[in-house]
Motif scaffolding. Structure first.
Motif, PDB file in Angstrom:
ATOM      1  N   VAL A   1       0.841  -1.204   0.000  1.00 16.45           N
ATOM      2  CA  VAL A   1       0.000   0.000   0.000  1.00 16.45           C
ATOM      3  C   VAL A   1       0.876   1.254   0.000  1.00 16.45           C
ATOM      4  O   VAL A   1       0.574   2.228  -0.708  1.00 16.45           O
ATOM      5  N   CYS A   2       1.968   1.228   0.760  1.00 13.76           N
ATOM      6  CA  CYS A   2       2.891   2.373   0.765  1.00 13.76           C
ATOM      7  C   CYS A   2       3.465   2.623  -0.632  1.00 13.76           C
ATOM      8  O   CYS A   2       3.571   3.771  -1.070  1.00 13.76           O
ATOM      9  N   LEU A   3       3.824   1.550  -1.349  1.00 12.62           N
ATOM     10  CA  LEU A   3       4.334   1.699  -2.715  1.00 12.62           C
ATOM     11  C   LEU A   3       3.256   2.247  -3.644  1.00 12.62           C
ATOM     12  O   LEU A   3       3.552   3.069  -4.527  1.00 12.62           O
ATOM     13  N   LEU A   4       2.015   1.843  -3.441  1.00 13.26           N
ATOM     14  CA  LEU A   4       0.917   2.363  -4.257  1.00 13.26           C
ATOM     15  C   LEU A   4       0.666   3.841  -3.982  1.00 13.26           C
ATOM     16  O   LEU A   4       0.488   4.633  -4.913  1.00 13.26           O
ATOM     17  N   LEU A   5       0.661   4.216  -2.712  1.00 12.29           N
ATOM     18  CA  LEU A   5       0.409   5.610  -2.351  1.00 12.29           C
ATOM     19  C   LEU A   5       1.530   6.542  -2.814  1.00 12.29           C
ATOM     20  O   LEU A   5       1.280   7.689  -3.151  1.00 12.29           O
ATOM     21  N   ALA A   6       2.760   6.033  -2.841  1.00 10.66           N
ATOM     22  CA  ALA A   6       3.899   6.834  -3.309  1.00 10.66           C
ATOM     23  C   ALA A   6       3.987   6.838  -4.836  1.00 10.66           C
ATOM     24  O   ALA A   6       4.902   7.424  -5.395  1.00 10.66           O
ATOM     25  N   GLU A   7       3.047   6.155  -5.483  1.00  8.95           N
ATOM     26  CA  GLU A   7       2.985   6.045  -6.942  1.00  8.95           C
ATOM     27  C   GLU A   7       4.250   5.409  -7.529  1.00  8.95           C
ATOM     28  O   GLU A   7       4.668   5.730  -8.625  1.00  8.95           O
ATOM     29  N   LYS A   8       4.828   4.491  -6.766  1.00  7.44           N
ATOM     30  CA  LYS A   8       5.972   3.723  -7.246  1.00  7.44           C
ATOM     31  C   LYS A   8       5.532   2.400  -7.842  1.00  7.44           C
ATOM     32  O   LYS A   8       6.321   1.694  -8.455  1.00  7.44           O
ATOM     33  N   ALA A   9       4.260   2.053  -7.623  1.00  8.77           N
ATOM     34  CA  ALA A   9       3.717   0.794  -8.129  1.00  8.77           C
ATOM     35  C   ALA A   9       2.265   0.999  -8.517  1.00  8.77           C
ATOM     36  O   ALA A   9       1.625   1.976  -8.097  1.00  8.77           O
ATOM     37  N   GLU A  10       1.768   0.060  -9.332  1.00  4.35           N
ATOM     38  CA  GLU A  10       0.360   0.082  -9.705  1.00  4.35           C
ATOM     39  C   GLU A  10      -0.292  -1.227  -9.288  1.00  4.35           C
ATOM     40  O   GLU A  10       0.355  -2.267  -9.246  1.00  4.35           O
ATOM     41  N   LEU A  11      -1.574  -1.152  -8.992  1.00  4.49           N
ATOM     42  CA  LEU A  11      -2.329  -2.316  -8.552  1.00  4.49           C
ATOM     43  C   LEU A  11      -2.687  -3.178  -9.755  1.00  4.49           C
ATOM     44  O   LEU A  11      -3.232  -2.698 -10.739  1.00  4.49           O
ATOM     45  N   ILE A  12      -2.354  -4.472  -9.683  1.00  7.85           N
ATOM     46  CA  ILE A  12      -2.682  -5.415 -10.750  1.00  7.85           C
ATOM     47  C   ILE A  12      -3.848  -6.297 -10.327  1.00  7.85           C
ATOM     48  O   ILE A  12      -4.811  -6.456 -11.057  1.00  7.85           O
ATOM     49  N   GLU A  13      -3.766  -6.884  -9.137  1.00  4.09           N
ATOM     50  CA  GLU A  13      -4.827  -7.734  -8.578  1.00  4.09           C
ATOM     51  C   GLU A  13      -5.076  -7.303  -7.141  1.00  4.09           C
ATOM     52  O   GLU A  13      -4.142  -6.959  -6.425  1.00  4.09           O
ATOM     53  N   ALA A  14      -6.328  -7.348  -6.724  1.00  5.29           N
ATOM     54  CA  ALA A  14      -6.678  -6.961  -5.357  1.00  5.29           C
ATOM     55  C   ALA A  14      -7.313  -8.137  -4.622  1.00  5.29           C
ATOM     56  O   ALA A  14      -7.959  -8.991  -5.224  1.00  5.29           O
ATOM     57  N   ASP A  15      -7.110  -8.173  -3.303  1.00  6.36           N
ATOM     58  CA  ASP A  15      -7.788  -9.134  -2.438  1.00  6.36           C
ATOM     59  C   ASP A  15      -9.180  -8.600  -2.120  1.00  6.36           C
ATOM     60  O   ASP A  15      -9.539  -7.492  -2.505  1.00  6.36           O
ATOM     61  N   SER A  16      -9.923  -9.354  -1.360  1.00  6.43           N
ATOM     62  CA  SER A  16     -11.290  -8.946  -1.035  1.00  6.43           C
ATOM     63  C   SER A  16     -11.356  -7.874   0.055  1.00  6.43           C
ATOM     64  O   SER A  16     -12.335  -7.156   0.154  1.00  6.43           O
ATOM     65  N   GLY A  17     -10.318  -7.740   0.863  1.00  6.36           N
ATOM     66  CA  GLY A  17     -10.330  -6.778   1.958  1.00  6.36           C
ATOM     67  C   GLY A  17     -10.009  -5.362   1.521  1.00  6.36           C
ATOM     68  O   GLY A  17      -9.538  -5.119   0.410  1.00  6.36           O
ATOM     69  N   VAL A  18     -10.285  -4.424   2.403  1.00  6.57           N
ATOM     70  CA  VAL A  18      -9.978  -3.016   2.135  1.00  6.57           C
ATOM     71  C   VAL A  18      -9.294  -2.403   3.358  1.00  6.57           C
ATOM     72  O   VAL A  18      -9.476  -2.862   4.489  1.00  6.57           O
ATOM     73  N   LEU A  19      -8.525  -1.366   3.105  1.00  2.45           N
ATOM     74  CA  LEU A  19      -7.934  -0.552   4.168  1.00  2.45           C
ATOM     75  C   LEU A  19      -8.616   0.805   4.115  1.00  2.45           C
ATOM     76  O   LEU A  19      -8.756   1.391   3.035  1.00  2.45           O
TER      77      LEU A  19
ATOM     78  N   SER B   1      -8.999   4.795   5.749  1.00  2.00           N
ATOM     79  CA  SER B   1      -8.502   5.895   6.568  1.00  2.00           C
ATOM     80  C   SER B   1      -9.601   6.953   6.577  1.00  2.00           C
ATOM     81  O   SER B   1     -10.694   6.742   6.031  1.00  2.00           O
ATOM     82  N   GLU B   2      -9.321   8.099   7.130  1.00  2.00           N
ATOM     83  CA  GLU B   2     -10.322   9.155   7.208  1.00  2.00           C
ATOM     84  C   GLU B   2     -10.767   9.619   5.820  1.00  2.00           C
ATOM     85  O   GLU B   2     -11.939   9.873   5.583  1.00  2.00           O
ATOM     86  N   ARG B   3      -9.821   9.706   4.890  1.00  2.00           N
ATOM     87  CA  ARG B   3     -10.122  10.255   3.567  1.00  2.00           C
ATOM     88  C   ARG B   3      -9.982   9.253   2.422  1.00  2.00           C
ATOM     89  O   ARG B   3     -10.222   9.602   1.287  1.00  2.00           O
ATOM     90  N   LEU B   4      -9.558   8.033   2.722  1.00  2.00           N
ATOM     91  CA  LEU B   4      -9.178   7.122   1.652  1.00  2.00           C
ATOM     92  C   LEU B   4      -9.604   5.690   1.956  1.00  2.00           C
ATOM     93  O   LEU B   4      -9.537   5.248   3.102  1.00  2.00           O
ATOM     94  N   THR B   5     -10.033   4.991   0.932  1.00  2.00           N
ATOM     95  CA  THR B   5     -10.321   3.562   1.025  1.00  2.00           C
ATOM     96  C   THR B   5      -9.551   2.872  -0.090  1.00  2.00           C
ATOM     97  O   THR B   5      -9.698   3.235  -1.257  1.00  2.00           O
ATOM     98  N   ILE B   6      -8.717   1.907   0.280  1.00  2.00           N
ATOM     99  CA  ILE B   6      -7.867   1.207  -0.693  1.00  2.00           C
ATOM    100  C   ILE B   6      -8.099  -0.283  -0.564  1.00  2.00           C
ATOM    101  O   ILE B   6      -8.139  -0.821   0.551  1.00  2.00           O
ATOM    102  N   GLN B   7      -8.239  -0.960  -1.697  1.00  2.00           N
ATOM    103  CA  GLN B   7      -8.345  -2.419  -1.683  1.00  2.00           C
ATOM    104  C   GLN B   7      -6.995  -3.000  -1.295  1.00  2.00           C
ATOM    105  O   GLN B   7      -5.947  -2.475  -1.679  1.00  2.00           O
ATOM    106  N   LEU B   8      -7.021  -4.107  -0.549  1.00  2.00           N
ATOM    107  CA  LEU B   8      -5.776  -4.778  -0.186  1.00  2.00           C
ATOM    108  C   LEU B   8      -5.141  -5.344  -1.457  1.00  2.00           C
ATOM    109  O   LEU B   8      -5.775  -6.102  -2.192  1.00  2.00           O
ATOM    110  N   PRO B   9      -3.899  -4.998  -1.743  1.00  2.00           N
ATOM    111  CA  PRO B   9      -3.257  -5.489  -2.966  1.00  2.00           C
ATOM    112  C   PRO B   9      -2.808  -6.940  -2.835  1.00  2.00           C
ATOM    113  O   PRO B   9      -2.237  -7.335  -1.825  1.00  2.00           O
ATOM    114  N   ALA B  10      -3.071  -7.725  -3.873  1.00  2.00           N
ATOM    115  CA  ALA B  10      -2.576  -9.094  -3.938  1.00  2.00           C
ATOM    116  C   ALA B  10      -1.354  -9.140  -4.843  1.00  2.00           C
ATOM    117  O   ALA B  10      -0.368  -9.815  -4.541  1.00  2.00           O
ATOM    118  N   VAL B  11      -1.397  -8.395  -5.953  1.00  2.00           N
ATOM    119  CA  VAL B  11      -0.286  -8.315  -6.899  1.00  2.00           C
ATOM    120  C   VAL B  11      -0.113  -6.863  -7.302  1.00  2.00           C
ATOM    121  O   VAL B  11      -1.087  -6.200  -7.676  1.00  2.00           O
TER     122      VAL B  11
END
Length: 165
Positions: free
Chosen positions: A23-41, A43-53
């Motif tokens: 998630v840190c790599l995604l937020l820093a825009e160093k990586a892109e999400l390819i596959e997501a798990d069913s869970g989510v993270l 925060s106050e302003r943001l909802t992110i799917q748990l990354p699988a790949v």
């Protein structure tokens, strides 16, 4: 917390990291999400799917001569869960050269075997037992094999791990 598979920009498997690091790599825009798990993270302003790949946005030089660590799971995956003597479903690991005769726990000396073949071979070499291996025992060459020995393989990772060869 779950784990995520990290792919190079060329879709080559690099490593496994915690979902938090992914998630840190995604937020820093160093990586892109390819596959997501069913869970989510959330925060106050943001909802992110748990990354699988995830895939890095830039190329990383990976060492080419990585030797995968030997584990029971990795031997079963390499041998496709089939006995290397008869072809039935394997449920044990056999030392081709028995440990009592100086055999080691190397890729070249371990084979998946069914209990019947492992019991029949006992403390002998395959030639002494009148058996032969269906295929030779070799260390895997793909970088993806270093991941197999460290963690289980979720279904979402399998298309990105070329484990043959």
């Amino acid at each position: 917390m779950t784990h995520s598979l990290v792919l190079n920009a060329s879709y080559e498997p690099l490593s496994v990291v915690s979902a938090r690091r992914a998630v840190c790599l995604l937020l820093a825009e160093k990586a892109e999400l390819i596959e997501a798990d069913s869970g989510v993270l959330r925060s106050e302003r943001l909802t992110i799917q748990l990354p699988a790949v995830i895939r890095l946005c830039y190329m990383v030089r990976a060492p080419r001569r990585r030797v995968a660590s030997v584990s029971r799971r990795a031997v079963f995956v390499r041998d496709e869960y089939s006995c290397q003597y008869c072809g039935d479903r394997a449920d044990s690991i056999d030392h081709v050269l028995p440990r009592s005769r100086g055999g080691t726990d190397d890729w070249d000396n371990l084979a998946a075997a069914c209990r019947a073949c492992n019991s029949m071979k006992r403390n002998r070499t395959p030639s002494e037992a009148g058996m032969r291996l269906l295929r030779p025992c070799r260390a895997p060459r793909s970088a993806a094999w270093s991941i197999v020995g460290t963690t289980g393989i979720p279904e979402t990772w399998k298309p990105y791990l070329a484990l043959a060869g």
